[in-house]
Motif scaffolding. Sequence first.
Motif, PDB file in Angstrom:
ATOM      1  N   GLY A  17       0.788  -1.166  -0.011  1.00 14.18           N
ATOM      2  CA  GLY A  17      -0.096   0.027   0.047  1.00 14.18           C
ATOM      3  C   GLY A  17       0.996   1.328  -0.067  1.00 14.18           C
ATOM      4  N   GLN A  18       1.901   1.004   0.921  1.00 15.41           N
ATOM      5  CA  GLN A  18       2.546   2.457   0.857  1.00 15.41           C
ATOM      6  C   GLN A  18       3.610   2.523  -0.489  1.00 15.41           C
ATOM      7  N   ARG A  19       3.677   1.652  -1.087  1.00 11.22           N
ATOM      8  CA  ARG A  19       4.370   1.659  -2.453  1.00 11.22           C
ATOM      9  C   ARG A  19       3.269   2.552  -3.304  1.00 11.22           C
ATOM     10  N   ALA A  20       2.171   2.095  -3.144  1.00 12.35           N
ATOM     11  CA  ALA A  20       1.015   2.742  -4.136  1.00 12.35           C
ATOM     12  C   ALA A  20       0.881   4.107  -3.727  1.00 12.35           C
ATOM     13  N   ARG A  21       1.151   4.354  -2.429  1.00  7.67           N
ATOM     14  CA  ARG A  21       0.882   5.812  -1.825  1.00  7.67           C
ATOM     15  C   ARG A  21       1.890   6.690  -2.364  1.00  7.67           C
ATOM     16  N   ALA A  22       3.269   6.193  -2.406  1.00  6.95           N
ATOM     17  CA  ALA A  22       4.540   6.881  -2.679  1.00  6.95           C
ATOM     18  C   ALA A  22       4.169   7.269  -4.256  1.00  6.95           C
ATOM     19  N   ALA A  23       3.713   6.581  -5.175  1.00  5.72           N
ATOM     20  CA  ALA A  23       3.354   6.786  -6.565  1.00  5.72           C
ATOM     21  C   ALA A  23       2.417   8.052  -6.467  1.00  5.72           C
ATOM     22  N   VAL A  24       1.449   7.925  -5.701  1.00  8.35           N
ATOM     23  CA  VAL A  24       0.314   9.162  -5.640  1.00  8.35           C
ATOM     24  C   VAL A  24       1.001  10.307  -5.197  1.00  8.35           C
ATOM     25  N   GLU A  25       1.927  10.208  -4.181  1.00 13.39           N
ATOM     26  CA  GLU A  25       2.651  11.556  -3.661  1.00 13.39           C
ATOM     27  C   GLU A  25       3.585  12.153  -4.601  1.00 13.39           C
ATOM     28  N   ARG A  26       4.264  11.309  -5.411  1.00 15.39           N
ATOM     29  CA  ARG A  26       5.033  11.707  -6.429  1.00 15.39           C
ATOM     30  C   ARG A  26       4.448  12.460  -7.741  1.00 15.39           C
ATOM     31  N   ALA A  27       3.259  11.912  -7.917  1.00 17.18           N
ATOM     32  CA  ALA A  27       2.202  12.526  -9.064  1.00 17.18           C
ATOM     33  C   ALA A  27       1.774  13.805  -8.471  1.00 17.18           C
ATOM     34  N   ARG A  28       1.486  13.682  -7.147  1.00 22.98           N
ATOM     35  CA  ARG A  28       0.784  15.198  -6.651  1.00 22.98           C
ATOM     36  C   ARG A  28       2.093  16.217  -6.676  1.00 22.98           C
ATOM     37  N   ALA A  29       3.316  16.035  -6.387  1.00 24.52           N
ATOM     38  CA  ALA A  29       4.270  16.843  -6.564  1.00 24.52           C
ATOM     39  C   ALA A  29       4.500  17.303  -7.941  1.00 24.52           C
ATOM     40  N   GLN A  30       4.460  16.464  -8.947  1.00 24.98           N
ATOM     41  CA  GLN A  30       4.614  16.762 -10.262  1.00 24.98           C
ATOM     42  C   GLN A  30       3.460  17.687 -10.800  1.00 24.98           C
ATOM     43  N   VAL A  31       2.145  17.452 -10.430  1.00 20.50           N
ATOM     44  CA  VAL A  31       0.931  18.176 -10.644  1.00 20.50           C
ATOM     45  C   VAL A  31       1.242  19.630 -10.158  1.00 20.50           C
ATOM     46  N   ALA A  32       1.560  19.589  -8.733  1.00 16.53           N
ATOM     47  CA  ALA A  32       1.920  21.051  -8.360  1.00 16.53           C
ATOM     48  C   ALA A  32       2.938  21.817  -8.900  1.00 16.53           C
ATOM     49  N   GLY A  33       3.748  21.164  -9.338  1.00 16.48           N
ATOM     50  CA  GLY A  33       4.924  21.873 -10.069  1.00 16.48           C
ATOM     51  C   GLY A  33       4.427  22.398 -11.225  1.00 16.48           C
ATOM     52  N   LEU A  34       3.645  21.916 -12.013  1.00 17.01           N
ATOM     53  CA  LEU A  34       3.084  22.511 -13.243  1.00 17.01           C
ATOM     54  C   LEU A  34       2.352  23.666 -13.055  1.00 17.01           C
ATOM     55  N   VAL A  35       1.865  24.158 -11.869  1.00 16.46           N
ATOM     56  CA  VAL A  35       1.082  25.478 -11.497  1.00 16.46           C
ATOM     57  C   VAL A  35       1.950  26.056 -10.547  1.00 16.46           C
ATOM     58  N   HIS A  36       2.939  25.564  -9.876  1.00 13.46           N
ATOM     59  CA  HIS A  36       3.877  26.380  -8.942  1.00 13.46           C
ATOM     60  C   HIS A  36       2.878  26.586  -7.663  1.00 13.46           C
ATOM     61  N   ALA A  37       2.263  25.417  -7.343  1.00 18.53           N
ATOM     62  CA  ALA A  37       1.663  25.257  -6.028  1.00 18.53           C
ATOM     63  C   ALA A  37       2.391  24.449  -5.065  1.00 18.53           C
ATOM     64  N   ARG A  38       1.832  24.092  -4.079  1.00 23.20           N
ATOM     65  CA  ARG A  38       2.643  23.109  -3.102  1.00 23.20           C
ATOM     66  C   ARG A  38       1.722  21.817  -3.227  1.00 23.20           C
ATOM     67  N   PRO A  39       2.564  20.617  -2.966  1.00 25.66           N
ATOM     68  CA  PRO A  39       1.916  19.442  -3.179  1.00 25.66           C
ATOM     69  C   PRO A  39       0.421  19.066  -2.549  1.00 25.66           C
ATOM     70  N   GLU A  40       0.690  19.688  -1.024  1.00 22.61           N
ATOM     71  CA  GLU A  40      -0.555  19.337  -0.330  1.00 22.61           C
ATOM     72  C   GLU A  40      -1.803  20.112  -0.862  1.00 22.61           C
ATOM     73  N   GLU A  41      -1.626  21.143  -1.666  1.00 26.88           N
ATOM     74  CA  GLU A  41      -2.701  21.897  -2.039  1.00 26.88           C
ATOM     75  C   GLU A  41      -3.536  20.984  -3.152  1.00 26.88           C
ATOM     76  N   VAL A  42      -2.977  19.941  -3.804  1.00 29.45           N
ATOM     77  CA  VAL A  42      -3.523  19.361  -4.808  1.00 29.45           C
ATOM     78  C   VAL A  42      -4.489  18.130  -4.329  1.00 29.45           C
ATOM     79  N   VAL A  43      -5.758  18.310  -5.052  1.00 36.80           N
ATOM     80  CA  VAL A  43      -6.646  17.257  -4.562  1.00 36.80           C
ATOM     81  C   VAL A  43      -6.950  16.594  -6.016  1.00 36.80           C
ATOM     82  N   PHE A  44      -6.807  15.408  -6.048  1.00 37.19           N
ATOM     83  CA  PHE A  44      -7.045  14.677  -7.325  1.00 37.19           C
ATOM     84  C   PHE A  44      -8.705  14.357  -7.532  1.00 37.19           C
ATOM     85  N   THR A  45      -9.068  14.371  -8.799  1.00 36.86           N
ATOM     86  CA  THR A  45     -10.398  14.276  -9.117  1.00 36.86           C
ATOM     87  C   THR A  45     -10.470  13.352 -10.494  1.00 36.86           C
TER      88      THR A  45
END
Length: 405
Positions: free
Chosen positions: A60-88
């Motif tokens: 489960g934690q490997r899957a979690r790490a993949a989600v969090e890596r993507a969260r940081a990548q999406v945040a980077g696209l708009v110069h926001a912080r990863p914890e501000e990204v909510v996936f939909t």
Amino acid sequence: MSTEPAERFDEHSPQGAPKEPALIYFDHNASTPLRPEAFEAMEACLAELHANPSSLHREGQRARAAVERARAQVAGLVHARPEEVVFTSGGTEGDHAALIGAAWALESRGRRVAISAVEHHAVHGAAEVLARLGFAVDHVPVGVDGLVDPAAIDRLRPETTVFSVMLANNETGVLQPVAELARRAAARGIRVHCDAVQAAGKVPIDRDLLGTDYLVVSAHKLGGPKGVGAVVVRGDAPFEPLLRGSAHEHGRRGGTENLSGIVGFGVAAERAGREVEHEGARLLALRARLESGIRAALPDVVIHGERGPRLPNTVNLSIPGARSDHLLMSLDARGIAVSAGAACASGAVEPSPVLTAMGVPRELAICALRLSMGRTTTPAEVDTVVATLAECARTARAAATGVIR
Ligand code: PLP
């Protein structure tokens, strides 16, 4: 591994549809081809990560790490912080989550929201939900250039809590002055929801420079998979979840994450962000080539929204007397995929509400065509589109001389 043959999709093309010539895809605003890097990451994810990202064991934690890596990548696209990204599940859900989630969270201050007249159906839909719940919804007009006048913010009713405005229009590509609108809204204590679905990956985005409270993006518009997106909620912005039931996404969106979709989104967002400046300049040159070619062949062409700032990849045009549906079908028969800027229902053509809001007369609006280029577009394709469009316009005009509905 299964011995069944793999599912193929060319068998599902409409009966009798021509297989040749090869498709020239000028409909990138509708959706984009998946980036090879996103495909590879998704394939690896589907093969290797099967656990639930909420599970506490190692898988489960490997899957979690993949989600969090993507969260940081999406945040980077708009110069926001990863914890501000909510996936939909995409832009439509993101727009609903943002507008409705903000309106609910702020309802003690007022039950009124405002949206620009040229918003995507997803935002109009979210506003309709709020209206059904008893909220008042105001529609802010645009000028002939497709732009919202920043002074309109000063005229919003005092009980307005949220204003929704897109960054780039999906039909015309017109870019709104979001930073100025958000500055004026903030001065009045009004939160801003910005649908950046068409802008993300096509123009650089810095969420802090824009000053928006809720920013929505969608993976399939920037080379990621369909059915995944995000709402980026600024740290202090009030937000109530639309989908409830469990504490996913820090209690902001219930439901097990679309793991492979999120992984593909992250990779696509990272690549799109890296290429945006270079690709934007390339597309701008292609757009100039396309527009000057069409103008030379069809001097009475009207390009909608050309007076304001626009996305580099989008051209929305009308060739007077050549109806959208006729043009679209004859271009399709010649292997060129575009979108009609007018809706066709039971043979009657309806003008686009976006063009109508810009004051485009009906007889011109029913001729609107959207050409949207992207990562795979070449100068040779542009030249073929110019020549073919000129030829198809002559045929469509001839067809229209008898019947214009
Ligand atoms: N907002 C805009 C401006 C769009 O262009 C689109 C899709 O066309 C959406 C929202 C909806 O996004 P999705 O297709 O991911 O639901």
